[in-house]
Design a protein around this motif. Sequence first.
Motif, PDB file in Angstrom:
ATOM      1  N   ALA A 135     -84.301 -76.302 -56.338  1.00  0.00           N
ATOM      2  CA  ALA A 135     -84.549 -75.291 -55.305  1.00  0.00           C
ATOM      3  C   ALA A 135     -83.745 -74.027 -55.585  1.00  0.00           C
ATOM      4  O   ALA A 135     -84.246 -72.907 -55.418  1.00  0.00           O
ATOM      5  CB  ALA A 135     -84.205 -75.854 -53.931  1.00  0.00           C
ATOM      6  N   ALA A 136     -82.494 -74.181 -56.034  1.00  0.00           N
ATOM      7  CA  ALA A 136     -81.662 -73.012 -56.348  1.00  0.00           C
ATOM      8  C   ALA A 136     -82.271 -72.206 -57.487  1.00  0.00           C
ATOM      9  O   ALA A 136     -82.320 -70.966 -57.428  1.00  0.00           O
ATOM     10  CB  ALA A 136     -80.245 -73.460 -56.710  1.00  0.00           C
ATOM     11  N   ASN A 137     -82.749 -72.892 -58.535  1.00  0.00           N
ATOM     12  CA  ASN A 137     -83.332 -72.163 -59.657  1.00  0.00           C
ATOM     13  C   ASN A 137     -84.652 -71.506 -59.282  1.00  0.00           C
ATOM     14  O   ASN A 137     -84.952 -70.394 -59.726  1.00  0.00           O
ATOM     15  CB  ASN A 137     -83.517 -73.081 -60.863  1.00  0.00           C
ATOM     16  N   LEU A 138     -85.452 -72.155 -58.443  1.00  0.00           N
ATOM     17  CA  LEU A 138     -86.700 -71.545 -57.982  1.00  0.00           C
ATOM     18  C   LEU A 138     -86.424 -70.283 -57.169  1.00  0.00           C
ATOM     19  O   LEU A 138     -87.150 -69.288 -57.283  1.00  0.00           O
ATOM     20  CB  LEU A 138     -87.505 -72.541 -57.149  1.00  0.00           C
ATOM     21  N   ARG A 139     -85.361 -70.302 -56.359  1.00  0.00           N
ATOM     22  CA  ARG A 139     -85.001 -69.093 -55.625  1.00  0.00           C
ATOM     23  C   ARG A 139     -84.562 -67.993 -56.572  1.00  0.00           C
ATOM     24  O   ARG A 139     -84.914 -66.810 -56.384  1.00  0.00           O
ATOM     25  CB  ARG A 139     -83.895 -69.411 -54.611  1.00  0.00           C
ATOM     26  N   MET A 140     -83.807 -68.347 -57.606  1.00  0.00           N
ATOM     27  CA  MET A 140     -83.367 -67.369 -58.603  1.00  0.00           C
ATOM     28  C   MET A 140     -84.564 -66.746 -59.317  1.00  0.00           C
ATOM     29  O   MET A 140     -84.645 -65.526 -59.481  1.00  0.00           O
ATOM     30  CB  MET A 140     -82.437 -68.043 -59.608  1.00  0.00           C
ATOM     31  N   ILE A 141     -85.506 -67.582 -59.731  1.00  0.00           N
ATOM     32  CA  ILE A 141     -86.677 -67.092 -60.456  1.00  0.00           C
ATOM     33  C   ILE A 141     -87.544 -66.226 -59.551  1.00  0.00           C
ATOM     34  O   ILE A 141     -88.038 -65.172 -59.966  1.00  0.00           O
ATOM     35  CB  ILE A 141     -87.484 -68.286 -61.021  1.00  0.00           C
ATOM     36  N   GLY A 142     -87.728 -66.656 -58.288  1.00  0.00           N
ATOM     37  CA  GLY A 142     -88.541 -65.873 -57.361  1.00  0.00           C
ATOM     38  C   GLY A 142     -87.948 -64.500 -57.105  1.00  0.00           C
ATOM     39  O   GLY A 142     -88.664 -63.496 -57.073  1.00  0.00           O
TER      40      GLY A 142
ATOM     41  N   VAL B 162     -90.833 -75.739 -64.802  1.00  0.00           N
ATOM     42  CA  VAL B 162     -90.208 -74.920 -63.768  1.00  0.00           C
ATOM     43  C   VAL B 162     -90.731 -73.484 -63.815  1.00  0.00           C
ATOM     44  O   VAL B 162     -91.170 -72.931 -62.804  1.00  0.00           O
ATOM     45  CB  VAL B 162     -88.668 -74.943 -63.905  1.00  0.00           C
ATOM     46  N   GLY B 163     -90.681 -72.872 -65.003  1.00  0.00           N
ATOM     47  CA  GLY B 163     -91.099 -71.474 -65.115  1.00  0.00           C
ATOM     48  C   GLY B 163     -92.597 -71.275 -65.103  1.00  0.00           C
ATOM     49  O   GLY B 163     -93.109 -70.326 -64.513  1.00  0.00           O
ATOM     50  N   GLY B 164     -93.327 -72.192 -65.749  1.00  0.00           N
ATOM     51  CA  GLY B 164     -94.763 -72.012 -65.862  1.00  0.00           C
ATOM     52  C   GLY B 164     -95.550 -72.494 -64.657  1.00  0.00           C
ATOM     53  O   GLY B 164     -96.622 -71.963 -64.367  1.00  0.00           O
TER      54      GLY B 164
ATOM     55  N   THR C 151     -81.256 -76.158 -65.323  1.00  0.00           N
ATOM     56  CA  THR C 151     -82.560 -76.359 -64.692  1.00  0.00           C
ATOM     57  C   THR C 151     -83.606 -75.511 -65.393  1.00  0.00           C
ATOM     58  O   THR C 151     -84.635 -76.001 -65.789  1.00  0.00           O
ATOM     59  CB  THR C 151     -82.547 -76.087 -63.181  1.00  0.00           C
ATOM     60  N   LEU C 152     -83.370 -74.233 -65.565  1.00  0.00           N
ATOM     61  CA  LEU C 152     -84.151 -73.370 -66.453  1.00  0.00           C
ATOM     62  C   LEU C 152     -83.438 -72.036 -66.600  1.00  0.00           C
ATOM     63  O   LEU C 152     -82.605 -71.857 -67.476  1.00  0.00           O
ATOM     64  CB  LEU C 152     -85.581 -73.151 -65.946  1.00  0.00           C
ATOM     65  N   ALA C 153     -83.728 -71.085 -65.722  1.00  0.00           N
ATOM     66  CA  ALA C 153     -83.308 -69.702 -65.932  1.00  0.00           C
ATOM     67  C   ALA C 153     -81.823 -69.515 -65.628  1.00  0.00           C
ATOM     68  O   ALA C 153     -81.299 -70.045 -64.650  1.00  0.00           O
ATOM     69  CB  ALA C 153     -84.147 -68.779 -65.050  1.00  0.00           C
ATOM     70  N   VAL C 154     -81.163 -68.709 -66.475  1.00  0.00           N
ATOM     71  CA  VAL C 154     -79.760 -68.349 -66.290  1.00  0.00           C
ATOM     72  C   VAL C 154     -79.596 -66.840 -66.226  1.00  0.00           C
ATOM     73  O   VAL C 154     -78.959 -66.306 -65.312  1.00  0.00           O
ATOM     74  CB  VAL C 154     -78.878 -68.929 -67.418  1.00  0.00           C
ATOM     75  N   THR C 155     -80.168 -66.127 -67.196  1.00  0.00           N
ATOM     76  CA  THR C 155     -80.105 -64.661 -67.210  1.00  0.00           C
ATOM     77  C   THR C 155     -81.507 -64.115 -67.476  1.00  0.00           C
ATOM     78  O   THR C 155     -82.375 -64.822 -67.984  1.00  0.00           O
ATOM     79  CB  THR C 155     -79.156 -64.124 -68.303  1.00  0.00           C
ATOM     80  N   GLY C 156     -81.717 -62.830 -67.172  1.00  0.00           N
ATOM     81  CA  GLY C 156     -83.001 -62.200 -67.460  1.00  0.00           C
ATOM     82  C   GLY C 156     -82.937 -60.696 -67.268  1.00  0.00           C
ATOM     83  O   GLY C 156     -82.240 -60.207 -66.370  1.00  0.00           O
ATOM     84  N   VAL C 157     -83.628 -59.969 -68.132  1.00  0.00           N
ATOM     85  CA  VAL C 157     -83.749 -58.519 -67.980  1.00  0.00           C
ATOM     86  C   VAL C 157     -84.481 -58.220 -66.676  1.00  0.00           C
ATOM     87  O   VAL C 157     -85.466 -58.879 -66.343  1.00  0.00           O
ATOM     88  CB  VAL C 157     -84.494 -57.907 -69.181  1.00  0.00           C
ATOM     89  N   GLY C 158     -83.990 -57.248 -65.921  1.00  0.00           N
ATOM     90  CA  GLY C 158     -84.549 -56.939 -64.625  1.00  0.00           C
ATOM     91  C   GLY C 158     -85.964 -56.402 -64.699  1.00  0.00           C
ATOM     92  O   GLY C 158     -86.376 -55.779 -65.684  1.00  0.00           O
TER      93      GLY C 158
ATOM     94  N   SER D  36     -77.593 -74.106 -59.745  1.00  0.00           N
ATOM     95  CA  SER D  36     -78.755 -74.626 -60.458  1.00  0.00           C
ATOM     96  C   SER D  36     -78.379 -75.391 -61.722  1.00  0.00           C
ATOM     97  O   SER D  36     -79.252 -75.934 -62.401  1.00  0.00           O
ATOM     98  CB  SER D  36     -79.720 -73.487 -60.823  1.00  0.00           C
ATOM     99  N   VAL D  37     -77.092 -75.458 -62.054  1.00  0.00           N
ATOM    100  CA  VAL D  37     -76.649 -76.285 -63.181  1.00  0.00           C
ATOM    101  C   VAL D  37     -76.879 -77.751 -62.818  1.00  0.00           C
ATOM    102  O   VAL D  37     -76.465 -78.219 -61.761  1.00  0.00           O
ATOM    103  CB  VAL D  37     -75.166 -76.031 -63.510  1.00  0.00           C
TER     104      VAL D  37
END
Length: 559
Positions: free
Chosen positions: A185-192, A215-217, A324-331, A408-409
């Motif tokens: 749930a934490a990673n989904l919130r981060m990705i959203g 998770v991402g797809g 879980t999946l995402a950690v960093t990403g270009v804005g 999300s770790v």
Amino acid sequence: MSQRKTADHERLLGWLDDPSDERGMRFRLDDGSWQRLTYRELARRTLGAGAALADAGVRPGDVVPLVVPGGEDFVTQFFGLLAIGATPSVLPLPLALRAGEGYQSQLKAITARIHPRHAIADPRYHDIVGENVARIGGGTEVIAPRYADRPDEAPRAWGDLAVLQFTSGSRGSPRALRVSVANLAANLRMIGGWMDPVGHGAVTWLPLYHDMGLVGGLLGALTLQVEHAMMRPEQFVRDTPGWLAEYGRTPYTSMCMPNFGFERVLATVGPQHLEGLDFSALTAVVSGAERIDPAVLARFAALLGPYGFDVRALMPAYGLAEGTLAVTGVGKGDLPRLVRVGGLERRLGEKLDVRESAELSTEPVDEPWNWQVSCGPALESARVEILDEEGAPQPEGVLGEIFVQGPSVAEGYADATPEDLARLGDGKLYTGDAGFLLDGELYVIGRLGDSVKINGQNVFVEDIEMELVASGAVSKRYATVVAGVVRGEPRVLVVTERPLGDRLEDVLSVITSFTGDAGRAQVLTVKRGTIPLTSSRKPRRRSLWLAYLAGELKERGDS
């Protein structure tokens, strides 16, 4: 086992209780047509699946392997398990692995840790799954995807464990990773919050047994109930122009794939496939999972640019299953940054020689192997630091190990060893990846385990491999670079399944440009199929190097 519904359960499963009648998911069928289900229809099917699974004996807390292709059955069985408090463990399909031995090893790894009472397999895979499970023992019952026509009577339970995620094996043997409902749930919130899909999501084709695909797809868009579409990997490979055309005809906003996907588009799509298409709605194109090639991204943007695509849609990212999946990403809307770093100044804990910076454009940079692509700043609720060999935090511009901390770790590995517990736990993750921070953004160099020290400096095999491929000396599909120390001597080895012929001297010259006189360069030509691959088709470098040390790699023509 939790008996109380939480906000995290709501983030993951709330769509089942309040499904949309307007939006839905499309599934690519074998005949090339599409089947669309609204989220209300999909929720009803999912709850029916949960009821049928409960009837079959699946109970809250059970971990259930899932061997089902991407499509309606996958979504309904995956969420049907979660809805009754069970935990899915998504396995590769038999055809995704090179040989039956690899598939049997996957099943052994799972049964050794979880001893499942049930496994769900598509009918076309029932026999092979059943035979392998029977050899291992334990009495696992293999069942087909099933549905009960009483979704309103489906039992509901709230489990703590969302997914038992098996890693791809590129960092060693596949490991069973415990991803909790709270982690997911934490990673989904981060990705959203990062990608911000509005109305439409993506046309995903990524394998669902990996974190990027699952998770991402899939989960990121489905749990937000945006209009979404799903293809299988083999459908993408067979009809890459058709996959891309879905974006040009429908306002899907997101795309997510590794460098291989962009290379596939460039190899199969030309202007003749793009006439009349519009890619202006595509605003979040995520690249990750493997070393990011700035030249490939530039060529992709140039291909689609005349048809409404904006290079600012490109969003390189860093993530891994243990996060879980995402950690960093270009804005979103930001131009990705590139920096050129001196070739050998790679001592852990010492400042790098950053010689030049640029922004990604449709014009490829010269010598792309000398440039590092920014993977952006840490996403919301994640913290990223760079550590030296003693574990001390380092300032910006210094090379070290990437350390991640946040909700999300993942919880940890099943049957964790003391080494595992030191590396992963309590929301902290020592990734084993090397990188550096610059202006708050992360640049990923490669795996620490895939480097060799020469004169006190770390030489990364990804750097060597990227330059060899860019120069045309080897094909990434048929060659892999590994490195280590043999009797005190640093050694860089190119293992190729195709003879190099007159390119041999070029290959040795490239390696020497990295190692100087302090390391030995070697090329080994082997039979086709010798290089071990993960289920995501990445080389298992560690296994290859160990086979080399054991004398198990034979020159082509040897018995």
